[in-house]
Design a protein around this motif. Structure first.
Motif, mmCIF file in Angstrom:
data_model
loop_
_atom_site.group_PDB
_atom_site.id
_atom_site.type_symbol
_atom_site.label_atom_id
_atom_site.label_comp_id
_atom_site.label_asym_id
_atom_site.label_seq_id
_atom_site.Cartn_x
_atom_site.Cartn_y
_atom_site.Cartn_z
ATOM 1 N N VAL A 69 34.761 53.751 20.737
ATOM 2 C CA VAL A 69 34.725 54.310 19.711
ATOM 3 C C VAL A 69 34.049 55.839 19.839
ATOM 4 N N GLU A 70 34.596 56.755 18.912
ATOM 5 C CA GLU A 70 34.092 57.966 18.597
ATOM 6 C C GLU A 70 33.350 57.849 17.292
ATOM 7 N N TYR A 71 31.804 57.788 17.297
ATOM 8 C CA TYR A 71 31.470 58.022 16.140
ATOM 9 C C TYR A 71 31.343 59.238 15.137
ATOM 10 N N PRO A 72 31.402 59.416 13.954
ATOM 11 C CA PRO A 72 31.194 60.422 13.078
ATOM 12 C C PRO A 72 30.549 61.710 13.937
ATOM 13 N N ILE A 73 31.199 62.819 13.998
ATOM 14 C CA ILE A 73 30.714 63.877 14.791
ATOM 15 C C ILE A 73 30.234 64.944 13.773
ATOM 16 N N GLY A 74 30.341 64.825 12.496
ATOM 17 C CA GLY A 74 29.973 65.717 11.606
ATOM 18 C C GLY A 74 31.132 66.932 11.454
ATOM 19 N N ASP A 75 30.870 68.328 11.662
ATOM 20 C CA ASP A 75 31.903 69.131 11.297
ATOM 21 C C ASP A 75 32.797 69.345 12.476
ATOM 22 N N GLU A 102 46.446 51.637 27.315
ATOM 23 C CA GLU A 102 45.991 52.719 27.539
ATOM 24 C C GLU A 102 44.838 53.104 26.401
ATOM 25 N N THR A 103 43.964 54.065 26.725
ATOM 26 C CA THR A 103 42.834 54.472 25.886
ATOM 27 C C THR A 103 42.705 55.737 25.635
ATOM 28 N N GLY A 104 42.077 56.226 24.612
ATOM 29 C CA GLY A 104 41.735 57.555 24.247
ATOM 30 C C GLY A 104 40.775 57.889 24.953
ATOM 31 N N TYR A 105 40.383 59.306 24.727
ATOM 32 C CA TYR A 105 39.339 60.034 25.622
ATOM 33 C C TYR A 105 38.144 60.143 25.189
ATOM 34 N N TRP A 106 37.980 59.890 23.995
ATOM 35 C CA TRP A 106 36.448 60.182 23.583
ATOM 36 C C TRP A 106 35.653 58.820 23.061
ATOM 37 N N GLY A 107 34.442 58.979 22.911
ATOM 38 C CA GLY A 107 33.654 57.748 22.533
ATOM 39 C C GLY A 107 33.074 57.124 23.491
ATOM 40 N N PRO A 158 33.861 53.605 9.521
ATOM 41 C CA PRO A 158 33.844 52.954 8.098
ATOM 42 C C PRO A 158 35.114 53.451 7.359
ATOM 43 N N TRP A 159 35.993 54.549 7.963
ATOM 44 C CA TRP A 159 37.015 55.024 7.248
ATOM 45 C C TRP A 159 38.050 54.276 6.907
#
Length: 202
Positions: A69-75, A102-107, A158-159
């Protein structure tokens, strides 16, 4: 929009993913005859392509899961849910291996959630609908129902909204996974994981 510094990390991740996919393909060929049902949901995101399925070793089923999971990063450009990892156990509840499509690259990977008993047998996705000119994230979180009736919710973002549950496994439990993943978009809007399919085995 992710910044340039993430490109080098993405290249390293792609190399690692390539090695992982080769192993996954061999395991899938060995185990495909065990599949007796396919689980899907109706609210998955629309971007990306289907990736290689990954199967638990023969005689094992998914008894737990963790999320990347990539958690909220703001702007910036949020991608939310990037990957799902299943933990495969035999009937004695001994964990044999972990698998992932396969998995994404962030978080980062979250802690493992375990069924109190039995195996994963159905799932539900939390997905954000297309945002137009806004920042799309697609899949944000997942819930699983275990064969003992308990429910497990991932530590996602949460989105979006929860869709309907998938059908329940025919057979012993979930034994494989296949993801729909969007590749990095460069200067565009990244969404990473959009949708997922689960396989059930006898």
């Amino acid at each position: 929009m992710h910044h340039f510094f993430s490109i080098a990390f993405s290249l390293l991740a792609i190399i690692g993913q390539h090695v992982s996919v080769q192993t996954t393909e061999r395991r899938s060929e060995r185990s495909s005859s065990r599949i007796i049902s396919l689980l899907s949901v109706e609210n998955g995101g629309r971007w990306g392509t289907l990736r290689t399925k990954s199967m638990c070793p023969d005689g094992t089923y998914a008894t737990g899961f963790s999320l990347r999971v990539e958690y909220p990063i703001g702007d910036g450009d949020d991608t939310a849910l990037n990957g799902i990892r299943l933990y495969c156990a035999d009937r004695s509840r001994g964990v044999i291996s972990s698998i992932e499509s396969e998995t994404g690259y962030w978080g980062q990977w979250t802690d493992v959630k375990w069924c109190p008993s039995g195996y994963l047998s159905a799932f539900q996705l939390r997905v954000e609908s297309p945002q137009g000119a806004g920042d799309d994230t697609a899949a944000n979180n997942i819930r699983f129902r275990c064969s003992d009736g308990s429910e497990l919710e991932g530590d996602g973002t949460p989105w979006g909204y929860w869709g309907n549950w998938s059908p329940t496994c025919k057979g012993t439990g979930i034994c494989g996974i296949r993801s729909q993943l969007e590749q990095p978009q460069g200067n565009g809007d990244d969404t990473a994981l959009n949708d997922v399919w689960m396989y059930c085995c006898a």
